[in-house]
Write an enzyme that holds these catalytic residues in place. Sequence first.
Site, PDB file in Angstrom:
ATOM      1  N   HIS A 308     -45.127 -17.058  44.621  1.00  0.00           N
ATOM      2  CA  HIS A 308     -44.264 -15.890  44.817  1.00  0.00           C
ATOM      3  C   HIS A 308     -43.033 -16.312  45.614  1.00  0.00           C
ATOM      4  CE1 HIS A 308     -42.970 -11.813  45.841  1.00  0.00           C
ATOM      5  NE2 HIS A 308     -43.740 -11.424  44.843  1.00  0.00           N
ATOM      6  N   ASP A 366     -50.412 -10.335  40.016  1.00  0.00           N
ATOM      7  CA  ASP A 366     -50.766 -10.431  38.595  1.00  0.00           C
ATOM      8  C   ASP A 366     -52.036 -11.230  38.340  1.00  0.00           C
ATOM      9  OD1 ASP A 366     -47.288 -10.709  38.256  1.00  0.00           O
ATOM     10  OD2 ASP A 366     -48.494  -9.007  37.593  1.00  0.00           O
TER      11      ASP A 366
HETATM   12  C1  SDX Z   1     -44.045 -10.785  40.186  1.00  0.00           C
HETATM   13  O1  SDX Z   1     -40.183 -10.792  43.246  1.00  0.00           O
HETATM   14  C2  SDX Z   1     -41.202  -9.986  43.247  1.00  0.00           C
HETATM   15  O2  SDX Z   1     -41.431  -9.277  44.210  1.00  0.00           O
HETATM   16  C3  SDX Z   1     -42.012 -10.015  41.962  1.00  0.00           C
HETATM   17  C4  SDX Z   1     -43.283  -9.193  41.961  1.00  0.00           C
HETATM   18  C5  SDX Z   1     -42.984  -7.697  42.061  1.00  0.00           C
HETATM   19  O3  SDX Z   1     -43.883  -6.968  42.434  1.00  0.00           O
HETATM   20  O4  SDX Z   1     -41.862  -7.295  41.622  1.00  0.00           O
HETATM   21  O5  SDX Z   1     -44.102  -9.586  43.019  1.00  0.00           O
HETATM   22  C6  SDX Z   1     -44.047  -9.373  40.645  1.00  0.00           C
HETATM   23  O6  SDX Z   1     -43.181 -11.146  39.426  1.00  0.00           O
HETATM   24  C7  SDX Z   1     -45.077 -11.739  40.747  1.00  0.00           C
HETATM   25  C8  SDX Z   1     -44.860 -13.203  40.239  1.00  0.00           C
HETATM   26  C9  SDX Z   1     -45.462 -13.316  38.837  1.00  0.00           C
HETATM   27  N1  SDX Z   1     -45.129 -14.594  38.210  1.00  0.00           N
HETATM   28  C10 SDX Z   1     -46.058 -15.561  38.032  1.00  0.00           C
HETATM   29  O7  SDX Z   1     -47.213 -15.472  38.428  1.00  0.00           O
HETATM   30  C11 SDX Z   1     -45.563 -16.757  37.237  1.00  0.00           C
HETATM   31  C12 SDX Z   1     -46.002 -18.051  37.924  1.00  0.00           C
HETATM   32  N2  SDX Z   1     -45.293 -18.147  39.199  1.00  0.00           N
HETATM   33  C13 SDX Z   1     -44.061 -18.945  39.216  1.00  0.00           C
HETATM   34  O8  SDX Z   1     -43.311 -18.916  38.056  1.00  0.00           O
HETATM   35  C14 SDX Z   1     -43.305 -18.818  40.537  1.00  0.00           C
HETATM   36  O9  SDX Z   1     -44.224 -18.945  41.545  1.00  0.00           O
HETATM   37  C15 SDX Z   1     -42.476 -17.582  40.812  1.00  0.00           C
HETATM   38  C16 SDX Z   1     -41.510 -17.295  39.702  1.00  0.00           C
HETATM   39  C17 SDX Z   1     -43.344 -16.393  40.999  1.00  0.00           C
HETATM   40  C18 SDX Z   1     -41.684 -17.828  42.091  1.00  0.00           C
HETATM   41  O10 SDX Z   1     -40.763 -18.806  41.806  1.00  0.00           O
HETATM   42  P1  SDX Z   1     -39.770 -19.359  42.947  1.00  0.00           P
HETATM   43  O11 SDX Z   1     -39.803 -18.582  44.188  1.00  0.00           O
HETATM   44  O12 SDX Z   1     -38.451 -19.583  42.311  1.00  0.00           O
HETATM   45  O13 SDX Z   1     -40.473 -20.696  43.346  1.00  0.00           O
HETATM   46  P2  SDX Z   1     -40.146 -22.053  42.676  1.00  0.00           P
HETATM   47  O14 SDX Z   1     -40.157 -21.910  41.206  1.00  0.00           O
HETATM   48  O15 SDX Z   1     -38.929 -22.613  43.336  1.00  0.00           O
HETATM   49  O16 SDX Z   1     -41.446 -22.901  43.078  1.00  0.00           O
HETATM   50  C19 SDX Z   1     -41.498 -23.613  44.306  1.00  0.00           C
HETATM   51  C20 SDX Z   1     -42.330 -24.843  43.960  1.00  0.00           C
HETATM   52  C21 SDX Z   1     -41.811 -25.583  42.721  1.00  0.00           C
HETATM   53  O17 SDX Z   1     -42.169 -26.928  42.871  1.00  0.00           O
HETATM   54  P3  SDX Z   1     -41.010 -27.949  43.431  1.00  0.00           P
HETATM   55  O18 SDX Z   1     -39.808 -27.827  42.517  1.00  0.00           O
HETATM   56  O19 SDX Z   1     -40.720 -27.507  44.859  1.00  0.00           O
HETATM   57  O20 SDX Z   1     -41.669 -29.329  43.355  1.00  0.00           O
HETATM   58  O21 SDX Z   1     -43.670 -24.438  43.617  1.00  0.00           O
HETATM   59  C22 SDX Z   1     -43.950 -24.769  42.266  1.00  0.00           C
HETATM   60  C23 SDX Z   1     -42.631 -25.019  41.593  1.00  0.00           C
HETATM   61  O22 SDX Z   1     -42.788 -25.937  40.529  1.00  0.00           O
HETATM   62  N3  SDX Z   1     -44.624 -23.601  41.690  1.00  0.00           N
HETATM   63  C24 SDX Z   1     -45.701 -23.664  40.909  1.00  0.00           C
HETATM   64  C25 SDX Z   1     -46.024 -22.328  40.640  1.00  0.00           C
HETATM   65  N4  SDX Z   1     -45.146 -21.504  41.236  1.00  0.00           N
HETATM   66  C26 SDX Z   1     -44.277 -22.299  41.888  1.00  0.00           C
HETATM   67  N5  SDX Z   1     -46.412 -24.705  40.419  1.00  0.00           N
HETATM   68  C27 SDX Z   1     -47.476 -24.403  39.647  1.00  0.00           C
HETATM   69  N6  SDX Z   1     -47.869 -23.144  39.342  1.00  0.00           N
HETATM   70  C28 SDX Z   1     -47.162 -22.078  39.821  1.00  0.00           C
HETATM   71  N7  SDX Z   1     -47.523 -20.841  39.519  1.00  0.00           N
END
Ligand code: SDX
Length: 431
Positions: A308, A366
């Site tokens: 998140h 989720d």
């Molecule tokens: C919702 O914003 C809100 O409030 C949203 C929400 C709401 O109520 O409105 O809470 C609802 O959208 C919840 C999130 C649902 N999405 C997912 O579950 C999809 C999987 N999660 C990721 O796509 C990700 O965690 C996000 C999109 C939720 C957050 O992305 P960020 O903040 O941009 O974080 P990031 O992509 O920069 O990740 C930081 C690091 C990265 O690695 P590095 O580049 O630092 O090496 O963490 C890794 C990412 O690759 N990472 C993951 C991961 N999520 C982040 N690696 C593996 N699996 C994951 N799920």
Amino acid sequence: MAETTRSAKLTIDGKEYDLPILTATAGPDVIDIRKLYADVGVFTYDPGFTSTASCDSTITFIDGEEGLLMHRGYPIDQLAEKSHFLEVCYLLLYGDLPSTTQLEDFEDRVTAHTMLHEQMHFLFRGFRRDSHPMAIMVGMVGALSAFYHDSLDINDPWQREVATIRMIAKMPTIAAMAYKYTVGQPFVYPRNDLDYASNFLRMCFAVPTADYEVNPILSRAMDRIFTLHADHEQNASTSTVRLASSSGANPFASIAAGIVCLWGPAHGGANQACLEMLKEIGTPDRIPEYIKRAKDKNDPFRLMGFGHRVYKNFDPRAKVMKQSADEVLELLGIEDNPTLQVAKELEKQALEDDYFVSKKLFPNVDFYSGIILEAMGFPTSMFTPIFAVSRTVGWISQWKEMIADPQLKIGRPRQLYKGAELRDYVDIENR
Ligand code: SDX
């Protein structure tokens, strides 16, 4: 927001500038850069808005480190346990918990608007039966502005209020009709003698050939899911609604824009993607393979329902959802649900893995919601529409707050230009 005399110093090319600091009630204070470009001639740069406050708001606050989510100051776990969705709607919309009379009046107003204009039923016929319900919802919600002309003027407080009630009242009806259309069953009209969640379940699952009794366990679980998804600060879809309506676009069209954004698998579409992922994993012995893929930078696979932007400890909604999943499945007698077992083991193994711990990746809202929704009888394609039904009150509350702000300006971000420098046109024979 309380103005303060604190300021941040910015030095560029030897010249010093003072930027005011505005104080928050809770969470980070902000550096006010509204005059930065005019005074200094530079922009700030923050793709993804990881360090940018796009507005000030009094509706919802999230403390990502503490795992706190509060609506108008009330923590989500207390609201999930003690309140119910329409009361939370009132809280989000009007700023405080209602009296008995206020709540009854609000619920009566919502109930009086649950039907769709009969002519709109024909719009569904234009969709393929195998359309994703989110595609249908985008179309139908946008089409509301073609029918309800008396609640489009955002400068008229009365019309804003009517549009608010209509949106909250009609979203379950539209979502249920989208579901019925895709399964080839007749539409079921809303009933005035049912509560919000029960009405939605009946519109989705009742058929003309038999009486339908709402299971109180499912109705309570449905209402709790609505409560948990209601609002969440300036998330991507809420920011979309704010930006769309900042141009003066009507509320129905702006909410349709929010639905489009919510659909993405990185956002509200994650609940569908998560359950599909859990089913693809299938059995706990395959979990290490998927954890390995999620950690592999060369593999686009991510653990859906994990991570998140704001929560770097735990998502309080996920905790409540996990408890609810256990309760609902036990009460329904669905013991040893294999998908729930995979989810719990996946959470355990991921939270023992340094990759997830070091990156502060925890289950989000989720991760468990789909398990409950599947147990209720919903196909995965209905998971995000249900999220949209709930989040409509968040979008509308934030929309109302923005429209009422006397400082409202159209949202118009700038950029860091990295393209070609100014050059003259070259005739094709000279290229
Ligand atoms: C919702 O914003 C809100 O409030 C949203 C929400 C709401 O109520 O409105 O809470 C609802 O959208 C919840 C999130 C649902 N999405 C997912 O579950 C999809 C999987 N999660 C990721 O796509 C990700 O965690 C996000 C999109 C939720 C957050 O992305 P960020 O903040 O941009 O974080 P990031 O992509 O920069 O990740 C930081 C690091 C990265 O690695 P590095 O580049 O630092 O090496 O963490 C890794 C990412 O690759 N990472 C993951 C991961 N999520 C982040 N690696 C593996 N699996 C994951 N799920």
